[in-house]
Design a protein around this motif. Structure first.
Motif, PDB file in Angstrom:
ATOM      1  N   ILE A 150     -24.829 -45.942  19.074  1.00  0.00           N
ATOM      2  CA  ILE A 150     -25.818 -45.335  18.176  1.00  0.00           C
ATOM      3  C   ILE A 150     -26.751 -44.387  18.947  1.00  0.00           C
ATOM      4  CG2 ILE A 150     -27.493 -47.234  18.355  1.00  0.00           C
ATOM      5  CD1 ILE A 150     -26.791 -45.173  15.175  1.00  0.00           C
ATOM      6  N   ASN A 210     -26.108 -59.232  25.012  1.00  0.00           N
ATOM      7  CA  ASN A 210     -26.390 -57.861  25.387  1.00  0.00           C
ATOM      8  C   ASN A 210     -26.016 -57.705  26.861  1.00  0.00           C
ATOM      9  OD1 ASN A 210     -27.565 -55.369  26.079  1.00  0.00           O
ATOM     10  ND2 ASN A 210     -29.095 -55.587  24.479  1.00  0.00           N
ATOM     11  N   ARG A 225     -31.864 -61.727  21.556  1.00  0.00           N
ATOM     12  CA  ARG A 225     -31.228 -61.984  20.263  1.00  0.00           C
ATOM     13  C   ARG A 225     -31.406 -63.440  19.847  1.00  0.00           C
ATOM     14  NH1 ARG A 225     -29.375 -57.529  17.414  1.00  0.00           N
ATOM     15  NH2 ARG A 225     -28.275 -59.120  16.232  1.00  0.00           N
ATOM     16  N   THR A 245     -28.528 -50.258  16.195  1.00  0.00           N
ATOM     17  CA  THR A 245     -27.574 -49.486  15.406  1.00  0.00           C
ATOM     18  C   THR A 245     -28.066 -49.429  13.952  1.00  0.00           C
ATOM     19  OG1 THR A 245     -25.802 -50.296  16.830  1.00  0.00           O
ATOM     20  CG2 THR A 245     -25.146 -49.347  14.724  1.00  0.00           C
ATOM     21  N   GLU A 246     -28.566 -50.543  13.477  1.00  0.00           N
ATOM     22  CA  GLU A 246     -28.962 -50.659  12.075  1.00  0.00           C
ATOM     23  C   GLU A 246     -30.228 -49.887  11.732  1.00  0.00           C
ATOM     24  OE1 GLU A 246     -28.224 -53.087  14.144  1.00  0.00           O
ATOM     25  OE2 GLU A 246     -26.839 -54.536  13.230  1.00  0.00           O
ATOM     26  N   ARG A 299     -23.756 -54.382  22.891  1.00  0.00           N
ATOM     27  CA  ARG A 299     -23.757 -55.582  22.053  1.00  0.00           C
ATOM     28  C   ARG A 299     -22.381 -56.191  21.979  1.00  0.00           C
ATOM     29  NH1 ARG A 299     -26.974 -54.163  16.610  1.00  0.00           N
ATOM     30  NH2 ARG A 299     -25.827 -55.897  15.743  1.00  0.00           N
ATOM     31  N   ILE A 310     -39.895 -57.868  23.160  1.00  0.00           N
ATOM     32  CA  ILE A 310     -38.646 -58.390  22.597  1.00  0.00           C
ATOM     33  C   ILE A 310     -38.136 -59.465  23.542  1.00  0.00           C
ATOM     34  CG2 ILE A 310     -36.311 -57.778  21.846  1.00  0.00           C
ATOM     35  CD1 ILE A 310     -38.599 -56.407  20.240  1.00  0.00           C
ATOM     36  N   THR A 368     -38.055 -47.832  24.223  1.00  0.00           N
ATOM     37  CA  THR A 368     -37.771 -47.704  22.796  1.00  0.00           C
ATOM     38  C   THR A 368     -36.946 -48.879  22.288  1.00  0.00           C
ATOM     39  OG1 THR A 368     -35.752 -46.450  23.240  1.00  0.00           O
ATOM     40  CG2 THR A 368     -37.776 -45.178  22.974  1.00  0.00           C
ATOM     41  N   PHE A 369     -37.532 -49.670  21.427  1.00  0.00           N
ATOM     42  CA  PHE A 369     -36.761 -50.739  20.791  1.00  0.00           C
ATOM     43  C   PHE A 369     -36.187 -50.233  19.479  1.00  0.00           C
ATOM     44  CE2 PHE A 369     -36.242 -53.760  17.437  1.00  0.00           C
ATOM     45  CZ  PHE A 369     -35.359 -54.645  18.012  1.00  0.00           C
ATOM     46  N   TRP A 370     -34.893 -50.400  19.329  1.00  0.00           N
ATOM     47  CA  TRP A 370     -34.242 -50.091  18.045  1.00  0.00           C
ATOM     48  C   TRP A 370     -32.839 -50.640  18.067  1.00  0.00           C
ATOM     49  CZ3 TRP A 370     -30.705 -45.647  17.470  1.00  0.00           C
ATOM     50  CH2 TRP A 370     -30.463 -44.958  18.661  1.00  0.00           C
ATOM     51  N   THR A 405     -20.509 -52.290  14.994  1.00  0.00           N
ATOM     52  CA  THR A 405     -21.275 -53.001  16.010  1.00  0.00           C
ATOM     53  C   THR A 405     -21.011 -54.494  15.880  1.00  0.00           C
ATOM     54  OG1 THR A 405     -23.446 -53.226  17.040  1.00  0.00           O
ATOM     55  CG2 THR A 405     -23.400 -53.273  14.643  1.00  0.00           C
ATOM     56  N   VAL A 456     -33.737 -47.660  26.851  1.00  0.00           N
ATOM     57  CA  VAL A 456     -33.167 -48.157  25.597  1.00  0.00           C
ATOM     58  C   VAL A 456     -32.029 -49.129  25.847  1.00  0.00           C
ATOM     59  CG1 VAL A 456     -31.552 -46.192  25.462  1.00  0.00           C
ATOM     60  CG2 VAL A 456     -32.047 -47.497  23.401  1.00  0.00           C
ATOM     61  N   GLY A 457     -31.849 -50.048  24.917  1.00  0.00           N
ATOM     62  CA  GLY A 457     -30.649 -50.882  24.904  1.00  0.00           C
ATOM     63  C   GLY A 457     -30.896 -52.338  25.183  1.00  0.00           C
ATOM     64  N   GLU A 458     -31.930 -52.630  25.933  1.00  0.00           N
ATOM     65  CA  GLU A 458     -32.223 -54.017  26.294  1.00  0.00           C
ATOM     66  C   GLU A 458     -33.639 -54.038  26.847  1.00  0.00           C
ATOM     67  OE1 GLU A 458     -30.086 -55.119  29.947  1.00  0.00           O
ATOM     68  OE2 GLU A 458     -29.491 -53.025  30.052  1.00  0.00           O
TER      69      GLU A 458
HETATM   70  C1  6R9 Z   1     -30.265 -48.804  20.389  1.00  0.00           C
HETATM   71  C2  6R9 Z   1     -29.376 -49.974  20.660  1.00  0.00           C
HETATM   72  C3  6R9 Z   1     -29.513 -53.373  19.595  1.00  0.00           C
HETATM   73  C4  6R9 Z   1     -30.058 -54.546  20.366  1.00  0.00           C
HETATM   74  C5  6R9 Z   1     -31.374 -55.015  19.827  1.00  0.00           C
HETATM   75  C6  6R9 Z   1     -31.997 -55.648  21.051  1.00  0.00           C
HETATM   76  C7  6R9 Z   1     -31.548 -54.748  22.176  1.00  0.00           C
HETATM   77  C8  6R9 Z   1     -32.374 -52.359  22.267  1.00  0.00           C
HETATM   78  C9  6R9 Z   1     -34.283 -52.593  23.305  1.00  0.00           C
HETATM   79  C10 6R9 Z   1     -33.701 -53.870  23.125  1.00  0.00           C
HETATM   80  C11 6R9 Z   1     -35.518 -54.849  24.138  1.00  0.00           C
HETATM   81  C12 6R9 Z   1     -35.555 -52.516  23.981  1.00  0.00           C
HETATM   82  N1  6R9 Z   1     -32.516 -53.682  22.496  1.00  0.00           N
HETATM   83  N2  6R9 Z   1     -33.427 -51.695  22.764  1.00  0.00           N
HETATM   84  N3  6R9 Z   1     -34.318 -54.992  23.539  1.00  0.00           N
HETATM   85  N4  6R9 Z   1     -36.124 -53.678  24.369  1.00  0.00           N
HETATM   86  N5  6R9 Z   1     -36.170 -51.348  24.214  1.00  0.00           N
HETATM   87  O1  6R9 Z   1     -29.334 -50.450  21.769  1.00  0.00           O
HETATM   88  O2  6R9 Z   1     -28.653 -50.426  19.603  1.00  0.00           O
HETATM   89  O3  6R9 Z   1     -26.446 -51.315  20.492  1.00  0.00           O
HETATM   90  O4  6R9 Z   1     -27.283 -51.867  18.170  1.00  0.00           O
HETATM   91  O5  6R9 Z   1     -28.331 -52.870  20.210  1.00  0.00           O
HETATM   92  O6  6R9 Z   1     -30.331 -54.157  21.719  1.00  0.00           O
HETATM   93  O7  6R9 Z   1     -31.473 -56.928  21.246  1.00  0.00           O
HETATM   94  O8  6R9 Z   1     -31.179 -55.911  18.755  1.00  0.00           O
HETATM   95  P1  6R9 Z   1     -27.588 -51.613  19.594  1.00  0.00           P
END
Ligand code: 6R9
Length: 673
Positions: A320, A546, A540, A430-431, A551, A537, A426-428, A274, A400-402
């Motif tokens: 991920i 993003n 970054r 790769t790590e 990423r 959130i 869902t916030f999460w 990543t 998910v993702g942003e």
């Molecule tokens: C699972 C995934 C991680 C980064 C993360 C953040 C952003 C992911 C989010 C979110 C706001 C959410 N992010 N989910 N921001 N609300 N529900 O996407 O993993 O590709 O490693 O990206 O994505 O900035 O730090 P990854």
């Protein structure tokens, strides 16, 4: 590290609250906020006991663990480390002899709409046979295998087969370039590459095997002794004798039984690369035991998965999300899942809605960028609006993702979910291996644009640069104060970078720094009865962009640009907000020749875009490229990125520019080509 971005000020004050219906609560696994609070209290009372209980209840151990958490070499935490298990056995063998055995595991819909189904029993046979094929090529426990595959049953089989023999897989997204693939093969020291001849996307046949050949030819890949090729279409491809084998050849005469290899809980299940804040991607290494626990547990907690559900996560296995919520989680949970080969806009932008109806999807998980593009399509063409399909099978929606903007949230809630389905934002990362901050569908009152509350046992907090808590209502850096089972174990081959990236000394060296800014409300949403503050959130805090939920490191793109040595002298890349893709890539470039304008500038910009696509992949193409005679620099020669960010956004420069060596450059860079 940049200060948490100014996005904090622009976060909408959102007053709408959507509590789960009484019926949803009554039927849910975590039923209502008191049930959530009880789990949090259990974790607070006896942290290790809490995780030990869950690991015993949710994971099948070949040998049970006696140690839960080992913090002796923090931040290299170990979980359940004397336990022995196999991830593939936890996803497949566990269902044999249960009602799940003959249930459909995967409903695969190809790009052209053709559908195939695989039961758990059949999947176990296919995975076992593939595992035997890997062994026959001399691939063993601990070896690394790169997987470069389209979406399909074969990709999941390849991942599960690696897990079955204890080989560590590293999936590379099929949109990455030959160069990006080669870098990952080299860094992982892969002994084999599993790929497909071609991939089908949006009616087009795109080569994959040819890119593998091109990547290997770039050098340093001598470790690769085997390339296994799934012949996705009838088109010809180039074979390297001795090294390449088709799936059919590799599987011929191989038994469909293969005992799962026992591995320790800390055995690396996979490495997934990543972007970070330097030019080189990081190989995020995950464990087997803790990761698998999380994949299974979050299917139960976040998606409240039930025997009759049809689960569909639209993510590619190259990310991920496609690991945890396609290749492992749904299988560990014994769910039926949809896997889709194609793109949401082919043959038209109603494809997702059509597929939800066709397969009676009940839990649907996608990215805000997809939702935004489908909103746009539905706005301009009523025929692809979700109202044209019967989506009443849906029960839960996920994002998910942003960050999901409240407008997109409301549309998703209203037009896809029929104002009936909770949205789990869902916030999460790769790590983190799986969800860390997310609503629970049968408990958490929802607020559009907020990922709400940490999962039980996740000690999320918002702190300043020194690791001290920041009062609710103010923005800061998101951290997780205690280790949790599915967290990143290290960066493959670079433990120092692991420590530096995620466990900064100024914060004490043991708490996990997520790399995102966040703000928590003072108290719960008005009238919701919840008194815990909700997380939002804000983006970054490092040099990571993003773009459409992908990423991208700004440094990676800069390195790619300056690698075009005949043309580019210097480059700086920043992000700017974009309605569709969340963020857009904006590159400021100084050429080795005079600054181009007009048609010439457009031509060179295109040439550079294609170059970046070749160096990294099409997802890294800058949307906007501007040329200057120079870049704004301080007298000490540092590029002033905050000025570039303002220029990219088209803002008036209000910042102090007195330290700038060459103020005139700002006007020039402000002009679009
Ligand atoms: C699972 C995934 C991680 C980064 C993360 C953040 C952003 C992911 C989010 C979110 C706001 C959410 N992010 N989910 N921001 N609300 N529900 O996407 O993993 O590709 O490693 O990206 O994505 O900035 O730090 P990854």
């Amino acid at each position: 590290m940049n200060a948490p971005s100014s996005a904090i000020e622009s976060v909408l004050v959102e007053n709408r609250v959507f509590p789960p219906s009484a019926a949803t609560v009554a039927a849910a696994r975590i039923a209502g906020m008191p049930a959530y609070e009880a789990l949090c209290a259990e974790a607070a009372r006896d942290y290790e006991g809490f995780w030990a209980r869950l690991a015993r209840d949710n994971v099948r151990w070949i040998e049970p663990f006696t140690r839960t958490l080992d913090e002796s070499s923090a931040p290299f935490y170990k979980w359940f480390d004397d336990g022995v298990l196999n991830a593939s056995a936890n996803c497949l063998d566990r269902h044999i002899g249960t009602p799940v055995e003959h249930k459909t595991a995967i409903v695969f819909e190809a790009d052209d709409g053709a559908v195939t189904r695989v039961t758990y029993r059949e999947l176990l046979a296919r995975v076992s046979q593939f595992a035997n094929a890997l062994k026959a090529r001399g691939i063993r426990k601990g070896d690394r295998v790169v997987i470069y595959m389209p979406m399909g049953v074969e990709g999941v089989v390849a991942m599960q087969a690696c897990a079955r023999i204890g080989a560590t897989h590293s999936v590379v997204f099929g949109g990455f370039s030959a160069k990006a693939l080669q870098e990952r093969i080299v860094d992982a020291g892969a002994v084999a590459v599993i790929t497909a001849s071609y991939q089908m996307r949006g009616g087009k046949e795109l080569p994959l095997k040819a890119i593998v050949d091109e990547g290997i030819a770039l050098g340093g890949c001598e470790s690769v002794k085997t390339v296994l090729v799934h012949e996705r279409t009838a088109s010809a491809w180039n074979r390297v004798a001795g090294r390449d084998q088709t799936f059919v050849e590799a599987l011929q005469d191989r038994s469909t039984e293969c005992a799962p290899e026992p591995v320790g809980a800390e055995h690396p299940l996979f490495i997934l690369y990543t972007s970070g804040s330097t030019g080189r991607p990081k190989g995020v290494q995950h464990s087997t035991g803790g990761y698998l626990l999380w994949a299974k547990l979050t299917m139960d907690w976040t998606f409240d998965i039930r025997p009759g559900d049809v689960f569909w996560c639209t993510a590619d296995i190259g990310w991920i999300t496609g690991h945890t919520y396609v290749a492992y989680g749904p299988l560990a949970a014994g769910a039926t899942q949809v896997i889709f080969e194609g793109v949401p806009t082919y043959p038209n932008a109603g494809r997702f809605w059509q597929m939800i109806e066709r397969h009676q999807v009940s839990v649907f998980y996608t990215a805000p960028t997809a939702i935004r593009s489908l909103i746009k399509a539905a706005d301009s063409d009523a025929a692809v609006h979700p109202r044209n399909w019967n989506l009443s099978s849906l029960r839960i929606l996920g994002s998910v993702g942003e960050p999901i903007n409240p407008e997109a949230w409301m549309w998703y809630y209203t037009h896809v979910g029929g104002e009936r389905c909770p949205i789990v934002d869902t916030f999460w990362q790769t790590e983190t291996g799986g969800h860390v901050i997310t609503p629970l569908p049968g408990a958490t009152p929802l607020v559009p644009g907020s990922c709400t509350l940490p999962l039980p046992g996740i000690m999320a907090a918002i702190v300043d640069e020194t690791g001290h808590d920041i009062p609710d209502g103010a923005g800061g850096m998101l951290v997780i104060k205690r280790p949790w089972p599915s967290m990143i174990r290290t960066i493959w081959g670079d433990p120092d970078r692991f420590v530096k990236s995620y466990f900064p000394e100024e914060m004490g060296g043991t708490i996990y720094l997520a790399g995102d800014g966040a703000v928590r409300s003072a108290g719960g949403p008005a009238g919701s009865g919840v008194d815990r503050g909700y997380f939002r959130i804000t983006g970054r805090i490092d040099d990571v962009l993003n773009v459409s939920g992908h990423r991208m490191g700004t440094m990676e793109i800069e390195s790619a640009l300056v690698a075009k040595t005949d043309l580019v002298a210097e480059a700086a890349v920043v992000g700017r907000p974009d309605d569709l893709t969340g963020e857009a890539i904006c590159a400021f470039v100084v050429l080795k020749r005079a600054r181009p304008t007009g048609e010439e500038a457009r031509q060179i910009a295109n040439e550079l875009r294609n170059w970046v696509a070749k160096e990294i992949g099409p997802i890294a193409k800058p949307k906007d490229i501007r040329f200057g005679d120079n870049l704004p620099k301080t007298r000490s020669g540092k590029i002033m990125r905050r000025l570039l960010r303002s220029i990219a956004r088209g803002e008036q420069i209000t910042q102090d520019t007195s330290t700038l060596e060459n103020p005139a450059i700002l006007d020039q860079l402000g002009q679009t080509n």
